[in-house]
Scaffold this motif. Sequence first.
Motif, PDB file in Angstrom:
ATOM      1  N   VAL A 118       0.825  -1.209   0.000  1.00  0.00           N
ATOM      2  CA  VAL A 118       0.000   0.000   0.000  1.00  0.00           C
ATOM      3  C   VAL A 118       0.860   1.260   0.000  1.00  0.00           C
ATOM      4  N   TYR A 122       0.727   3.936  -3.079  1.00  0.00           N
ATOM      5  CA  TYR A 122       0.297   5.302  -2.754  1.00  0.00           C
ATOM      6  C   TYR A 122       1.395   6.337  -3.005  1.00  0.00           C
ATOM      7  N   TYR A 123       2.597   6.065  -2.506  1.00  0.00           N
ATOM      8  CA  TYR A 123       3.649   7.068  -2.587  1.00  0.00           C
ATOM      9  C   TYR A 123       4.503   6.970  -3.849  1.00  0.00           C
ATOM     10  N   ASP A 126       1.751   6.723  -7.031  1.00  0.00           N
ATOM     11  CA  ASP A 126       0.811   7.836  -7.012  1.00  0.00           C
ATOM     12  C   ASP A 126      -0.626   7.407  -7.318  1.00  0.00           C
ATOM     13  N   SER A 128      -4.541   6.672  -6.372  1.00  0.00           N
ATOM     14  CA  SER A 128      -5.558   7.136  -5.425  1.00  0.00           C
ATOM     15  C   SER A 128      -6.040   5.937  -4.613  1.00  0.00           C
ATOM     16  N   THR A 129      -6.744   6.208  -3.523  1.00  0.00           N
ATOM     17  CA  THR A 129      -7.248   5.096  -2.714  1.00  0.00           C
ATOM     18  C   THR A 129      -8.267   4.275  -3.495  1.00  0.00           C
ATOM     19  N   MET A 132      -6.266   2.023  -5.715  1.00  0.00           N
ATOM     20  CA  MET A 132      -5.652   0.986  -4.890  1.00  0.00           C
ATOM     21  C   MET A 132      -6.678  -0.069  -4.496  1.00  0.00           C
ATOM     22  N   VAL A 143      -8.360   0.134   2.421  1.00  0.00           N
ATOM     23  CA  VAL A 143      -7.130   0.750   1.915  1.00  0.00           C
ATOM     24  C   VAL A 143      -6.646   1.806   2.904  1.00  0.00           C
ATOM     25  N   LEU A 147      -3.236   1.692   4.989  1.00  0.00           N
ATOM     26  CA  LEU A 147      -2.270   2.767   4.793  1.00  0.00           C
ATOM     27  C   LEU A 147      -1.851   3.364   6.132  1.00  0.00           C
ATOM     28  N   LYS A 173       2.035  12.380   1.303  1.00  0.00           N
ATOM     29  CA  LYS A 173       2.138  12.386  -0.154  1.00  0.00           C
ATOM     30  C   LYS A 173       2.444  13.791  -0.603  1.00  0.00           C
TER      31      LYS A 173
END
Length: 176
Positions: A118, A122-123, A126, A128-129, A132, A143, A147, A173
Motif C-alpha cells: 500500500v 500510494y507514494y 501515485d 488514489s485510494t 488501490m 485501503v 495505509l 504524499k
Amino acid sequence: MISTAESRYNQWVREHYRFLLRSAWALTGSRALAEDVVQDCFTSAWRHRDQLRDASLARAWLFQIMRRHALRHLLPQQPLQYSADDPAHDVPAPPSPIDDRLDVVKALARIAPIHREVLVLYYFDDMSTAQMAEALDIAPGTVLSRLARARDALKAALGPAPAAGASVIPLRKASR
C-alpha cells in the motif's frame, strides 16, 4: 502482421512495465526476483487476456496478477534478501541526504508485504485510494486503514525519532 491482441499486449508492456517492476521490487526486495515476477505476470496476462473486460482497468488487473506471482515467489516468513545489484544493498557510503532515502527503502524491506504494497502504490506509483482498492480487490476503507497501519509500521522500522535538526522524510504524499 500484428493482431489486435498482440498490439494490446505490447501496449500493456509499454505502459505498465515500470509500474509493475517497481511494485514487484518493493514486494520482493530483489530486482532480479521482481523481473522474474513481472515476466510471469505478463505471461499470465497474455494467457488470460480474454478475462479483462474493461481496458481502462488494465493496470489494476495486471497489478493483481503481479501481486499473486510475487507472493508465490516469497516463502512464508522469508526475510527479504537484497542482492549486490540492488541500490538498497548495504554498501558503506559517505553521509548524504540519499542515506535517508536508502534508510526508508531498507525499512520498507522490514515491514510486512501487505503494508509495503500500500505504501508503494500510494507514494511511489501515485495511486488514489480508489485505484488501490481496485488493484488490491478490497474496499476503499480497508485501503485507508492499511495505509495508516503501514505508516505506523514504517515509522517503527525506521527506528527511534531523529535528533533535533536532523533531516526528516515526511510520510505525507507530496502534492503534484
